[in-house]
Design a protein around this motif. Sequence first.
Motif, mmCIF file in Angstrom:
data_model
loop_
_atom_site.group_PDB
_atom_site.id
_atom_site.type_symbol
_atom_site.label_atom_id
_atom_site.label_comp_id
_atom_site.label_asym_id
_atom_site.label_seq_id
_atom_site.Cartn_x
_atom_site.Cartn_y
_atom_site.Cartn_z
ATOM 1 N N MET A 136 0.935 -1.171 -0.212
ATOM 2 C CA MET A 136 -0.025 -0.197 0.090
ATOM 3 C C MET A 136 0.855 1.177 0.111
ATOM 4 N N ALA A 137 0.653 2.065 -0.778
ATOM 5 C CA ALA A 137 1.237 3.248 -0.876
ATOM 6 C C ALA A 137 1.328 4.368 0.166
ATOM 7 N N ASP A 138 2.376 4.873 0.682
ATOM 8 C CA ASP A 138 2.391 5.819 1.785
ATOM 9 C C ASP A 138 1.801 7.034 1.384
ATOM 10 N N THR A 139 0.802 7.295 2.323
ATOM 11 C CA THR A 139 -0.182 8.737 2.003
ATOM 12 C C THR A 139 -0.048 9.635 3.074
ATOM 13 N N THR A 140 0.981 9.469 3.907
ATOM 14 C CA THR A 140 1.211 10.651 5.143
ATOM 15 C C THR A 140 2.095 11.567 4.519
ATOM 16 N N PHE A 141 1.540 13.044 4.679
ATOM 17 C CA PHE A 141 2.140 14.083 4.498
ATOM 18 C C PHE A 141 2.910 14.698 5.174
ATOM 19 N N LEU A 142 4.079 15.312 4.666
ATOM 20 C CA LEU A 142 4.928 16.023 5.597
ATOM 21 C C LEU A 142 4.389 17.151 6.661
ATOM 22 N N LYS A 143 3.507 17.746 6.183
ATOM 23 C CA LYS A 143 2.692 18.918 7.044
ATOM 24 C C LYS A 143 2.057 18.325 8.233
ATOM 25 N N ASP A 144 1.534 16.774 7.848
ATOM 26 C CA ASP A 144 0.730 16.182 9.041
ATOM 27 C C ASP A 144 1.979 15.657 10.026
ATOM 28 N N ASN A 145 3.087 15.453 9.875
ATOM 29 C CA ASN A 145 3.973 14.735 10.613
ATOM 30 C C ASN A 145 5.193 15.466 10.760
ATOM 31 N N LEU A 146 5.642 16.421 11.480
ATOM 32 C CA LEU A 146 6.551 17.270 11.370
ATOM 33 C C LEU A 146 7.574 16.900 11.903
ATOM 34 N N THR A 147 7.657 15.786 12.651
ATOM 35 C CA THR A 147 8.737 15.067 13.582
ATOM 36 C C THR A 147 8.482 13.588 13.462
ATOM 37 N N GLY A 148 9.524 12.861 13.512
ATOM 38 C CA GLY A 148 9.405 11.438 13.274
ATOM 39 C C GLY A 148 10.284 10.649 12.921
ATOM 40 N N PHE A 149 10.411 9.435 12.694
ATOM 41 C CA PHE A 149 11.165 8.484 11.722
ATOM 42 C C PHE A 149 10.902 8.579 10.305
ATOM 43 N N VAL A 150 12.280 8.555 9.747
ATOM 44 C CA VAL A 150 11.857 8.586 8.292
ATOM 45 C C VAL A 150 11.490 7.113 7.942
ATOM 46 N N PRO A 151 10.623 6.922 6.910
ATOM 47 C CA PRO A 151 9.796 5.574 6.466
ATOM 48 C C PRO A 151 10.802 4.558 6.362
ATOM 49 N N ILE A 152 10.509 3.325 6.835
ATOM 50 C CA ILE A 152 11.481 2.281 7.040
ATOM 51 C C ILE A 152 12.105 2.015 5.546
ATOM 52 N N GLU A 153 11.430 1.859 4.524
ATOM 53 C CA GLU A 153 12.180 1.587 3.208
ATOM 54 C C GLU A 153 12.892 2.686 2.755
ATOM 55 N N GLN A 154 12.555 3.993 2.984
ATOM 56 C CA GLN A 154 13.443 5.223 2.737
ATOM 57 C C GLN A 154 14.648 5.183 3.381
ATOM 58 N N ALA A 155 14.544 4.830 4.923
ATOM 59 C CA ALA A 155 15.826 4.845 5.791
ATOM 60 C C ALA A 155 16.862 3.850 5.511
ATOM 61 N N ALA A 156 16.086 2.609 4.982
ATOM 62 C CA ALA A 156 17.067 1.630 4.651
ATOM 63 C C ALA A 156 17.986 1.965 3.369
ATOM 64 N N GLY A 157 17.495 2.453 2.534
ATOM 65 C CA GLY A 157 17.845 3.024 1.166
ATOM 66 C C GLY A 157 19.049 3.970 1.494
ATOM 67 N N ILE A 158 18.799 5.091 2.573
ATOM 68 C CA ILE A 158 19.744 5.922 2.683
ATOM 69 C C ILE A 158 20.950 5.087 3.505
ATOM 70 N N MET A 159 20.672 4.259 4.258
ATOM 71 C CA MET A 159 21.672 3.542 5.110
ATOM 72 C C MET A 159 22.413 2.563 4.221
ATOM 73 N N LYS A 160 21.923 2.129 3.137
ATOM 74 C CA LYS A 160 22.649 1.328 2.124
ATOM 75 C C LYS A 160 23.651 2.362 1.138
ATOM 76 N N ASP A 161 23.173 3.565 0.963
ATOM 77 C CA ASP A 161 24.094 4.611 0.331
ATOM 78 C C ASP A 161 25.073 4.829 1.191
ATOM 79 N N VAL A 162 24.940 5.084 2.415
ATOM 80 C CA VAL A 162 25.882 5.296 3.340
ATOM 81 C C VAL A 162 26.842 4.465 3.564
ATOM 82 N N ALA A 163 26.531 3.219 3.611
ATOM 83 C CA ALA A 163 27.455 1.975 3.577
ATOM 84 C C ALA A 163 28.351 1.907 2.258
#
Length: 299
Positions: A1-28
């Motif tokens: 299911m596609a993510d429909t959470t908008f940034l304006k509705d969540n001004l703090t939190g954790f980066v979505p798991i899929e995107q965070a994993a991608g960032i960490m792969k790029d860092v590695a």
Amino acid sequence: MADTTFLKDNLTGFVPIEQAAGIMKDVARGSSILRLSKVEPMKSDKKKFSIMTDGPGAYWVGETERIQTSTAQWIFPEMEAKKLGVIIPVTKEKLNDTTINVFGELRPAIAEAFYKAIDAACLFGINSPFAKSIISVADGIDNEIVLGTAASLDLDVADLMALIEDAGLDVNGFAAHYGIKNSLRKLRDNNGNQLFVSGVDQNELYNNPIEFVRNGAWDKTKAEIIAGNWNYSLVGIRAGIEYEILKEATLHTVTMADGKPLALAEQDMIAIKATMRIGFLPIKDEAFAILRPAGFTIS
């Protein structure tokens, strides 16, 4: 299911798991210290390790003789995770995008900022929260030679490896800056074979991997090449990347055309602050050695 959470509705939190994993792969992929070192997951901000520095001995035993015993010696170093953050200014319109789209777009910029800071801190102690760096531990025991001490670069590297081997350890990798690649390409053994082999996924020198540290992280005034047994370089990673939306901050690290720092409210912009936690601990000083630049004075 596609993510429909908008940034304006969540001004703090954790980066979505899929995107965070991608960032960490790029860092590695981008971080030389992560590619060379042992990477340990951390469930809390501190993690203690049990390292045997001197093992129990074995003894020859004659008939009816009692077997001698000896005690193993252990150290218990502790690694502490520190927060690493990046702030990226973006247009206010990003608030109307979904979090997964925003961080998918910002993934390369966040990853690059992270891996440059990680390599600079862990290798050279630049802007580092850690007590030790690879350079500092090798320098502390004078595990260093100056480029040009031997007749050629390959012999300098061989002598560099010998500093580590004298401590009973094997060299299993190198770190270096991009500017030395041409000199390495010209190295040949007595049979004309290349000592430096450039590969698609891995470069090798003396049959060991060599990582070329990305621009901005390497200090060429301090080192040309770092040799090491990277099993004794520990990097800890805490799961998750957190974010926070900044709306009215003044970013003193971003200078506008008028020479003034970026004021988000005045420019009708926002900024996204992303943070991760990482620990670093070199556990054997003698496992690392530095090839200093020509003309460097060893104190």
